[in-house]
Design a protein around this motif. Sequence first.
Motif, PDB file in Angstrom:
ATOM      1  N   LEU A 256      46.098  32.737  46.708  1.00 15.23           N
ATOM      2  CA  LEU A 256      46.253  31.997  45.458  1.00 15.23           C
ATOM      3  C   LEU A 256      44.924  31.866  44.719  1.00 15.23           C
ATOM      4  CD1 LEU A 256      48.740  29.179  46.557  1.00 15.23           C
ATOM      5  CD2 LEU A 256      49.248  31.265  45.274  1.00 15.23           C
ATOM      6  N   GLY A 257      43.840  31.879  45.483  1.00 17.68           N
ATOM      7  CA  GLY A 257      42.518  31.816  44.875  1.00 17.68           C
ATOM      8  C   GLY A 257      42.212  33.025  44.008  1.00 17.68           C
ATOM      9  N   LYS A 258      42.888  34.136  44.259  1.00 11.29           N
ATOM     10  CA  LYS A 258      42.686  35.350  43.456  1.00 11.29           C
ATOM     11  C   LYS A 258      43.176  35.171  42.020  1.00 11.29           C
ATOM     12  CE  LYS A 258      43.201  38.476  47.433  1.00 11.29           C
ATOM     13  NZ  LYS A 258      41.811  38.978  47.466  1.00 11.29           N
ATOM     14  N   LEU A 259      44.013  34.155  41.783  1.00  7.77           N
ATOM     15  CA  LEU A 259      44.517  33.887  40.434  1.00  7.77           C
ATOM     16  C   LEU A 259      43.533  33.078  39.589  1.00  7.77           C
ATOM     17  CD1 LEU A 259      48.220  32.949  41.298  1.00  7.77           C
ATOM     18  CD2 LEU A 259      47.451  34.994  40.076  1.00  7.77           C
ATOM     19  N   SER A 260      42.490  32.571  40.213  1.00  6.45           N
ATOM     20  CA  SER A 260      41.529  31.732  39.502  1.00  6.45           C
ATOM     21  C   SER A 260      40.912  32.460  38.312  1.00  6.45           C
ATOM     22  CB  SER A 260      40.423  31.284  40.463  1.00  6.45           C
ATOM     23  OG  SER A 260      39.440  30.545  39.780  1.00  6.45           O
ATOM     24  N   GLY A 261      41.013  31.832  37.133  1.00  3.18           N
ATOM     25  CA  GLY A 261      40.413  32.389  35.927  1.00  3.18           C
ATOM     26  C   GLY A 261      41.088  33.616  35.354  1.00  3.18           C
TER      27      GLY A 261
END
Length: 296
Positions: A256-261
Amino acid sequence: MNKLFKNVVLIMTIMVFAACGKKEAEVETIKIGHKNYTEQRVLGQLFAVMIENHTDYKTDVKELGGTKIVFEALKSGDIDLYPEFSGTAYVALLNESGLKDPSEVHKLVKDRLKAENNLDYLNPLGYNNTYTLAVRTETAEKYNLKTFSDIAKVSNELVIGATMEFLEREDGMLGLKKVYPGMEFKNEKGLDGGLRYTAIKDGVIDAADAFSTDGKLIAYNLVILEDDKNFFPPYYVAPLLNGEFAATHPDIVEILGKLSGQINEKEMQNMNYRVAEEGIPTKIVAEEFLKKKGLL
């Protein structure tokens, strides 16, 4: 000998099916929640598609209703995660006010939710989906409306239609009345999120609450008024996870962190428009966006 061979084959077949069944049963299902409007449905599918494409987990995406309902479901473990806006958590869940800086609001929400509820708030996806007020073009021209202050001056001549949540929240109508003196509409109608756009188009209401990324703002050619006193806090969306779940699923946190920004306002508005106005299935819209971003 032939009978013995048949028995051996039968036993091996049973064992294979049993093993497959066991393997199937061992696949964990991640429970994703979201609220009851288009953008949250899109976000729920973005999370689900990312998880299913980068892990062996299955997902179960559930629509649960308003903020308080989905928040309680997360705390109780009925769901594992859902998308939440920093401003919503800041005002509606933590009863805070005053901060306007996005990073300060996010940090306070992250720290408080962890300390008080053992929830993990991840990094923002990129866009700010703030509340706004919208009117028809002819209404804006008739009353010369450009700002919230403008509409406050003539609000007693107008009918507003808004979601019940907006009418009842401090970061909604209750707070607006305190910051914008005179903002007392002739009537306030509580409407379903989708119905308020039909109502404003048909002239049943004169103004509506809206999210700045709503696709229907494009479809209905509505005029967005400026929050000239900067009443609304920042609303940057990020995944919110049950703390126990996050601790045992660091792989989900990483994915889910890959969706940041990765999402800006126009991209989110376009996804909402494709779902709500063009009728494209939410999962397909999510998949196409993630492929375009190189995340699948």
